[in-house]
Design a protein around this motif. Structure first.
Motif, PDB file in Angstrom:
ATOM      1  N   LYS A 195      12.337   9.313  -5.041  1.00 61.32           N
ATOM      2  CA  LYS A 195      12.990  10.314  -4.734  1.00 61.32           C
ATOM      3  C   LYS A 195      12.168  11.428  -4.624  1.00 61.32           C
ATOM      4  O   LYS A 195      12.897  12.639  -4.094  1.00 61.32           O
ATOM      5  CB  LYS A 195      14.098  10.434  -5.855  1.00 61.32           C
ATOM      6  N   THR A 196      11.192  11.827  -5.177  1.00 69.14           N
ATOM      7  CA  THR A 196      10.520  13.099  -5.610  1.00 69.14           C
ATOM      8  C   THR A 196       9.230  12.900  -5.130  1.00 69.14           C
ATOM      9  O   THR A 196       8.441  11.937  -5.128  1.00 69.14           O
ATOM     10  CB  THR A 196      10.469  13.434  -6.953  1.00 69.14           C
ATOM     11  N   VAL A 197       8.726  14.174  -4.835  1.00 68.52           N
ATOM     12  CA  VAL A 197       7.095  14.094  -4.485  1.00 68.52           C
ATOM     13  C   VAL A 197       6.194  13.523  -5.592  1.00 68.52           C
ATOM     14  O   VAL A 197       5.256  12.940  -5.432  1.00 68.52           O
ATOM     15  CB  VAL A 197       6.773  15.464  -4.289  1.00 68.52           C
ATOM     16  N   GLN A 198       6.746  13.711  -6.885  1.00 64.95           N
ATOM     17  CA  GLN A 198       5.776  13.251  -8.202  1.00 64.95           C
ATOM     18  C   GLN A 198       5.881  11.954  -8.210  1.00 64.95           C
ATOM     19  O   GLN A 198       5.034  11.297  -8.387  1.00 64.95           O
ATOM     20  CB  GLN A 198       6.600  13.950  -9.413  1.00 64.95           C
ATOM     21  N   GLU A 199       7.192  11.180  -8.037  1.00 61.75           N
ATOM     22  CA  GLU A 199       7.067   9.857  -7.920  1.00 61.75           C
ATOM     23  C   GLU A 199       6.086   9.171  -6.652  1.00 61.75           C
ATOM     24  O   GLU A 199       5.603   8.114  -6.813  1.00 61.75           O
ATOM     25  CB  GLU A 199       8.510   9.548  -7.601  1.00 61.75           C
ATOM     26  N   LEU A 200       6.193   9.889  -5.598  1.00 60.55           N
ATOM     27  CA  LEU A 200       5.381   9.410  -4.440  1.00 60.55           C
ATOM     28  C   LEU A 200       3.570   9.619  -4.923  1.00 60.55           C
ATOM     29  O   LEU A 200       3.039   8.717  -4.656  1.00 60.55           O
ATOM     30  CB  LEU A 200       5.537  10.244  -3.292  1.00 60.55           C
ATOM     31  N   ALA A 201       3.429  10.777  -5.593  1.00 59.08           N
ATOM     32  CA  ALA A 201       2.197  10.822  -5.973  1.00 59.08           C
ATOM     33  C   ALA A 201       1.736   9.732  -7.023  1.00 59.08           C
ATOM     34  O   ALA A 201       0.649   9.450  -6.895  1.00 59.08           O
ATOM     35  CB  ALA A 201       2.078  12.222  -6.541  1.00 59.08           C
ATOM     36  N   ALA A 202       2.499   9.379  -7.718  1.00 60.48           N
ATOM     37  CA  ALA A 202       2.435   8.355  -8.801  1.00 60.48           C
ATOM     38  C   ALA A 202       1.870   7.056  -8.249  1.00 60.48           C
ATOM     39  O   ALA A 202       1.066   6.377  -8.534  1.00 60.48           O
ATOM     40  CB  ALA A 202       3.367   8.377  -9.889  1.00 60.48           C
ATOM     41  N   ARG A 203       2.797   6.734  -7.129  1.00 61.70           N
ATOM     42  CA  ARG A 203       2.749   5.659  -6.460  1.00 61.70           C
ATOM     43  C   ARG A 203       1.302   5.630  -5.632  1.00 61.70           C
ATOM     44  O   ARG A 203       0.620   4.320  -5.847  1.00 61.70           O
ATOM     45  CB  ARG A 203       3.799   5.130  -5.556  1.00 61.70           C
ATOM     46  N   PHE A 204       0.923   6.686  -5.145  1.00 56.26           N
ATOM     47  CA  PHE A 204      -0.226   6.858  -4.324  1.00 56.26           C
ATOM     48  C   PHE A 204      -1.343   6.550  -5.490  1.00 56.26           C
ATOM     49  O   PHE A 204      -2.300   5.951  -5.117  1.00 56.26           O
ATOM     50  CB  PHE A 204      -0.218   8.247  -3.798  1.00 56.26           C
ATOM     51  N   VAL A 223      -1.797   2.974  -6.422  1.00 58.78           N
ATOM     52  CA  VAL A 223      -2.503   2.138  -5.501  1.00 58.78           C
ATOM     53  C   VAL A 223      -4.043   2.420  -5.136  1.00 58.78           C
ATOM     54  O   VAL A 223      -4.699   1.488  -5.043  1.00 58.78           O
ATOM     55  CB  VAL A 223      -1.706   2.466  -4.153  1.00 58.78           C
ATOM     56  N   ARG A 224      -4.186   3.810  -5.337  1.00 56.54           N
ATOM     57  CA  ARG A 224      -5.704   4.028  -5.133  1.00 56.54           C
ATOM     58  C   ARG A 224      -6.497   3.317  -6.330  1.00 56.54           C
ATOM     59  O   ARG A 224      -7.548   2.779  -6.183  1.00 56.54           O
ATOM     60  CB  ARG A 224      -6.161   5.319  -4.957  1.00 56.54           C
ATOM     61  N   ALA A 225      -5.902   3.370  -7.449  1.00 56.30           N
ATOM     62  CA  ALA A 225      -6.671   2.690  -8.912  1.00 56.30           C
ATOM     63  C   ALA A 225      -6.744   1.272  -8.616  1.00 56.30           C
ATOM     64  O   ALA A 225      -7.778   0.709  -8.860  1.00 56.30           O
ATOM     65  CB  ALA A 225      -5.600   3.305 -10.028  1.00 56.30           C
ATOM     66  N   HIS A 226      -5.743   0.689  -7.950  1.00 61.07           N
ATOM     67  CA  HIS A 226      -5.809  -0.805  -7.830  1.00 61.07           C
ATOM     68  C   HIS A 226      -6.977  -1.029  -6.732  1.00 61.07           C
ATOM     69  O   HIS A 226      -7.581  -2.040  -6.993  1.00 61.07           O
ATOM     70  CB  HIS A 226      -4.476  -1.330  -7.285  1.00 61.07           C
ATOM     71  N   HIS A 227      -6.716  -0.022  -5.584  1.00 58.63           N
ATOM     72  CA  HIS A 227      -8.245  -0.493  -4.570  1.00 58.63           C
ATOM     73  C   HIS A 227      -9.299  -0.139  -5.138  1.00 58.63           C
ATOM     74  O   HIS A 227     -10.409  -0.982  -5.076  1.00 58.63           O
ATOM     75  CB  HIS A 227      -7.842   0.685  -3.458  1.00 58.63           C
ATOM     76  N   ARG A 228      -9.479   0.743  -6.138  1.00 56.32           N
ATOM     77  CA  ARG A 228     -10.710   0.755  -6.696  1.00 56.32           C
ATOM     78  C   ARG A 228     -11.132   0.006  -7.767  1.00 56.32           C
ATOM     79  O   ARG A 228     -12.333  -0.327  -7.718  1.00 56.32           O
ATOM     80  CB  ARG A 228     -10.700   2.310  -7.657  1.00 56.32           C
ATOM     81  N   THR A 258       4.844  -7.407   1.786  1.00 58.42           N
ATOM     82  CA  THR A 258       4.890  -8.665   1.455  1.00 58.42           C
ATOM     83  C   THR A 258       3.424  -8.968   0.755  1.00 58.42           C
ATOM     84  O   THR A 258       2.607  -9.932   1.444  1.00 58.42           O
ATOM     85  CB  THR A 258       5.264  -9.671   2.678  1.00 58.42           C
ATOM     86  N   ILE A 259       3.374  -8.922  -0.500  1.00 60.30           N
ATOM     87  CA  ILE A 259       2.017  -9.259  -1.195  1.00 60.30           C
ATOM     88  C   ILE A 259       2.339 -10.273  -2.128  1.00 60.30           C
ATOM     89  O   ILE A 259       2.853 -10.113  -3.420  1.00 60.30           O
ATOM     90  CB  ILE A 259       1.582  -8.073  -2.024  1.00 60.30           C
ATOM     91  N   PRO A 260       2.175 -11.554  -1.654  1.00 54.13           N
ATOM     92  CA  PRO A 260       2.381 -12.633  -2.717  1.00 54.13           C
ATOM     93  C   PRO A 260       1.439 -12.996  -3.791  1.00 54.13           C
ATOM     94  O   PRO A 260       1.891 -13.749  -4.705  1.00 54.13           O
ATOM     95  CB  PRO A 260       2.480 -14.049  -1.756  1.00 54.13           C
ATOM     96  N   ASP A 261       0.191 -12.373  -3.576  1.00 53.69           N
ATOM     97  CA  ASP A 261      -0.683 -12.870  -4.437  1.00 53.69           C
ATOM     98  C   ASP A 261      -1.342 -11.757  -5.697  1.00 53.69           C
ATOM     99  O   ASP A 261      -2.467 -12.212  -6.061  1.00 53.69           O
ATOM    100  CB  ASP A 261      -1.816 -13.469  -3.792  1.00 53.69           C
ATOM    101  N   SER A 262      -0.670 -10.545  -5.588  1.00 56.04           N
ATOM    102  CA  SER A 262      -1.061  -9.557  -6.631  1.00 56.04           C
ATOM    103  C   SER A 262      -0.030  -8.819  -7.221  1.00 56.04           C
ATOM    104  O   SER A 262       0.449  -7.783  -6.775  1.00 56.04           O
ATOM    105  CB  SER A 262      -2.043  -8.593  -5.657  1.00 56.04           C
ATOM    106  N   GLU A 263      -0.070  -9.271  -8.500  1.00 61.22           N
ATOM    107  CA  GLU A 263       0.960  -8.494  -9.518  1.00 61.22           C
ATOM    108  C   GLU A 263       0.439  -7.046  -9.483  1.00 61.22           C
ATOM    109  O   GLU A 263       1.329  -6.265  -9.657  1.00 61.22           O
ATOM    110  CB  GLU A 263       1.102  -9.322 -10.837  1.00 61.22           C
ATOM    111  N   LYS A 264      -0.607  -6.876  -9.514  1.00 57.64           N
ATOM    112  CA  LYS A 264      -1.519  -5.571 -10.064  1.00 57.64           C
ATOM    113  C   LYS A 264      -0.935  -4.690  -8.677  1.00 57.64           C
ATOM    114  O   LYS A 264      -0.545  -3.372  -9.000  1.00 57.64           O
ATOM    115  CB  LYS A 264      -2.646  -5.580 -10.358  1.00 57.64           C
ATOM    116  N   HIS A 265      -1.090  -5.189  -7.462  1.00 62.74           N
ATOM    117  CA  HIS A 265      -0.813  -4.389  -6.242  1.00 62.74           C
ATOM    118  C   HIS A 265       0.759  -4.097  -6.291  1.00 62.74           C
ATOM    119  O   HIS A 265       1.090  -2.860  -5.930  1.00 62.74           O
ATOM    120  CB  HIS A 265      -1.306  -5.124  -5.011  1.00 62.74           C
ATOM    121  N   ASN A 266       1.560  -5.097  -6.477  1.00 59.13           N
ATOM    122  CA  ASN A 266       3.030  -5.050  -6.472  1.00 59.13           C
ATOM    123  C   ASN A 266       3.505  -3.953  -7.547  1.00 59.13           C
ATOM    124  O   ASN A 266       4.196  -2.963  -7.279  1.00 59.13           O
ATOM    125  CB  ASN A 266       3.721  -6.294  -6.859  1.00 59.13           C
TER     126      ASN A 266
END
Length: 150
Positions: free
Chosen positions: A50-59, A62-67, A129-137
């Motif tokens: 709903k908010t830019v802050q929530e979008l920033a947190a998801r971003f 996701v970047r932390a997961h990728h790292r 559809t990420i079936p194999d990564s709880e951390k990514h979800n």
């Protein structure tokens, strides 16, 4: 056929811009590309951003997961793309997360709705559809969406 080609061009531009932003950490490009509220859904659940802050947190998550995986490249290929109506494009694409030339997570598909809002194409929903990564979800939904067993 011309409309399909135009939809494909619009969708590919959105993928290119968001992919570059995820890799570079440039949140402003992500913020520009998403309509709020936006729906993020996975096999594990869904959340309304709903908010830019929530979008920033998801971003950031996701970047932390990728790292954590050592991702050096995100390869995304459009599988399907067409007009739903004159203001909405439905797209399905596949993502591959690579570290060098090594696939670090199984490929996954995403269904996305792009809508024209105030003259700009924006993502209003993503079903991933990420079936194999709880951390990514978890990164996409936020930790509270997955319960205590993650």
């Amino acid at each position: 056929m011309q409309l399909h080609a135009e939809a494909l061009t619009i969708a590919q531009r959105a993928l290119d811009e968001t992919g570059a932003a995820i890799m570079s950490g440039e949140f402003a490009a992500i913020e520009k590309t998403f309509a709020l509220p936006a729906l993020f859904g996975t096999f594990e659940g869904e959340v309304i951003i709903k908010t830019v802050q929530e979008l920033a947190a998801r971003f950031a998550d996701v970047r932390a997961h990728h790292r954590s995986l050592g991702v050096t490249e995100i390869v995304r290929n459009i599988i399907e793309c067409d007009w739903h109506d004159e203001k909405t494009i439905h797209t399905m694409y596949q993502s591959r997360l690579l570290s060098g030339n090594i696939l670090v997570q199984a490929p996954y598909n995403t269904l996305t709705n792009l809508k024209i809002i105030d003259g700009e194409w924006k993502c209003s929903s993503m079903l991933i559809t990420i079936p194999d990564s709880e951390k990514h979800n978890e990164a996409l939904l936020g930790g509270s969406q997955l319960g205590d067993d993650t």
